[in-house]
Design an enzyme around this catalytic site. Sequence first.
Site, PDB file in Angstrom:
ATOM      1  N   ASP A   1       0.897  -1.166   0.000  1.00  0.00           N
ATOM      2  CA  ASP A   1       0.000   0.000   0.000  1.00  0.00           C
ATOM      3  C   ASP A   1       0.930   1.208   0.000  1.00  0.00           C
ATOM      4  O   ASP A   1       1.654   1.434   0.981  1.00  0.00           O
ATOM      5  CB  ASP A   1      -0.864  -0.050   1.264  1.00  0.00           C
ATOM      6  CG  ASP A   1      -1.743   1.185   1.418  1.00  0.00           C
ATOM      7  OD1 ASP A   1      -1.462   2.226   0.784  1.00  0.00           O
ATOM      8  OD2 ASP A   1      -2.713   1.113   2.198  1.00  0.00           O
ATOM      9  N   VAL A   2       0.938   1.975  -1.091  1.00  0.00           N
ATOM     10  CA  VAL A   2       1.942   3.045  -1.215  1.00  0.00           C
ATOM     11  C   VAL A   2       1.751   4.161  -0.193  1.00  0.00           C
ATOM     12  O   VAL A   2       2.645   4.988  -0.008  1.00  0.00           O
ATOM     13  CB  VAL A   2       1.982   3.650  -2.637  1.00  0.00           C
ATOM     14  CG1 VAL A   2       2.442   2.620  -3.660  1.00  0.00           C
ATOM     15  CG2 VAL A   2       0.638   4.271  -3.020  1.00  0.00           C
TER      16      VAL A   2
ATOM     17  N   ASN B   1       2.913   5.631 -10.000  1.00  0.00           N
ATOM     18  CA  ASN B   1       1.698   5.597 -10.812  1.00  0.00           C
ATOM     19  C   ASN B   1       0.438   5.306 -10.007  1.00  0.00           C
ATOM     20  O   ASN B   1      -0.657   5.714 -10.416  1.00  0.00           O
ATOM     21  CB  ASN B   1       1.883   4.531 -11.911  1.00  0.00           C
ATOM     22  CG  ASN B   1       0.592   4.215 -12.623  1.00  0.00           C
ATOM     23  OD1 ASN B   1       0.119   4.990 -13.450  1.00  0.00           O
ATOM     24  ND2 ASN B   1      -0.026   3.088 -12.268  1.00  0.00           N
TER      25      ASN B   1
ATOM     26  N   TYR C   1      -9.469  14.342  -5.715  1.00  0.00           N
ATOM     27  CA  TYR C   1      -8.585  13.882  -6.805  1.00  0.00           C
ATOM     28  C   TYR C   1      -7.843  15.066  -7.437  1.00  0.00           C
ATOM     29  O   TYR C   1      -6.617  15.031  -7.626  1.00  0.00           O
ATOM     30  CB  TYR C   1      -9.434  13.152  -7.844  1.00  0.00           C
ATOM     31  CG  TYR C   1      -8.636  12.506  -8.954  1.00  0.00           C
ATOM     32  CD1 TYR C   1      -8.095  11.236  -8.798  1.00  0.00           C
ATOM     33  CD2 TYR C   1      -8.436  13.164 -10.163  1.00  0.00           C
ATOM     34  CE1 TYR C   1      -7.370  10.637  -9.816  1.00  0.00           C
ATOM     35  CE2 TYR C   1      -7.711  12.565 -11.187  1.00  0.00           C
ATOM     36  CZ  TYR C   1      -7.186  11.303 -11.010  1.00  0.00           C
ATOM     37  OH  TYR C   1      -6.464  10.719 -12.025  1.00  0.00           O
TER      38      TYR C   1
ATOM     39  N   LYS D   1      -3.755  15.801  -7.531  1.00  0.00           N
ATOM     40  CA  LYS D   1      -2.952  15.933  -8.743  1.00  0.00           C
ATOM     41  C   LYS D   1      -2.311  17.325  -8.840  1.00  0.00           C
ATOM     42  O   LYS D   1      -1.194  17.465  -9.350  1.00  0.00           O
ATOM     43  CB  LYS D   1      -3.793  15.622  -9.983  1.00  0.00           C
ATOM     44  CG  LYS D   1      -4.293  14.175 -10.026  1.00  0.00           C
ATOM     45  CD  LYS D   1      -3.160  13.152  -9.977  1.00  0.00           C
ATOM     46  CE  LYS D   1      -3.659  11.717 -10.157  1.00  0.00           C
ATOM     47  NZ  LYS D   1      -2.572  10.718 -10.138  1.00  0.00           N
TER      48      LYS D   1
HETATM   49  C1  BGC Z   1      -9.163  10.400 -14.364  1.00  0.00           C
HETATM   50  C2  BGC Z   1     -10.171   9.795 -15.312  1.00  0.00           C
HETATM   51  C3  BGC Z   1     -10.693  10.853 -16.265  1.00  0.00           C
HETATM   52  C4  BGC Z   1      -9.555  11.651 -16.882  1.00  0.00           C
HETATM   53  C5  BGC Z   1     -10.069  12.836 -17.726  1.00  0.00           C
HETATM   54  C6  BGC Z   1      -8.097  11.089 -15.155  1.00  0.00           C
HETATM   55  O1  BGC Z   1      -7.097  11.577 -14.348  1.00  0.00           O
HETATM   56  O2  BGC Z   1      -8.623   9.381 -13.535  1.00  0.00           O
HETATM   57  O3  BGC Z   1     -11.240   9.230 -14.586  1.00  0.00           O
HETATM   58  O4  BGC Z   1     -11.425  10.225 -17.303  1.00  0.00           O
HETATM   59  O5  BGC Z   1      -8.712  12.136 -15.880  1.00  0.00           O
HETATM   60  O6  BGC Z   1     -11.059  13.586 -17.072  1.00  0.00           O
END
Ligand code: BGC
Length: 270
Positions: free
Chosen positions: A69-70, A96, A168, A172
């Site tokens: 588990d990273v 990744n 998310y 990122k």
């Molecule tokens: C997400 C995907 C998405 C894509 C473009 C990616 O980083 O994991 O679910 O389709 O971005 O929106």
Amino acid sequence: MDIDPRQLLLGQTALITGASSGIGEAIARRFAAAGAAVGINYHSKPDAAEQIAKDLSSQGGQAIALKADVSREDEVRAMVAAFVAAFGRIDTLVANAGIQMDAAIGEMSLEQWQRVLAVNLTGQFLCAREAIWQFEMQEPTPHSRARGKIICMSSVHEAIPWAGHVNYAASKGGVLLMMKTLAQELAGKRIRVNGIAPGAIRTEINRATWETPEAEAALLRLIPYGRIGERADVAEAALWLASDLSDYVTGTTLFIDGGMALYPAFRAGG
Ligand code: BGC
């Protein structure tokens, strides 16, 4: 440059996290085909990871499956130790492993927020730090001009805000500046750090967005190039970033997105 294009990673090793499926699997297979010994990290799919390792070994490559588990320091440490015990060194880390736990802000639990940050951002930090310690200890190799290379898997959502996915997108965005900061900090040690920002690549993580013709049509409106990405599109970019062909490249994100980050709505407006 005198490199056999079929053997770009000959004599090198690469540890790829989240490699039991999706983009990570494609990178592991591509790197092995280019001559690298690969570590296939997995979290919850041992059979898939073992099968990939078996496939690659039967094709004459060297590959091992490694559970971790990273987001856990002890597991990352054990994974890297096992990789180095098997192959002697790390030339490239592909950080990744990543997850989505989507929810509108009003419904997002603290756990959903923390888990996504833990895997997508802290996980990359832990793996990068461990790899960097290893890079600093190992002798230079004639097979790689850099002392070590790190590829951080980001997303177009390091730049494109994404309603309903704040955990998310924040992870990122964090990966972007982590990558650039490490690149700046480590260039003097001849360690290269770069990112890849995939757009919509056809994998399990976004199955709902391409599974039906209606969903696919809606998705294609966001992709000027007119097709959904395939895992190989990303794997080829990773291969270039891991190889000496990109030896002068550090601190850069490669967008592999068919133009998704080009504000496609502005094609007909503004
Ligand atoms: C997400 C995907 C998405 C894509 C473009 C990616 O980083 O994991 O679910 O389709 O971005 O929106």
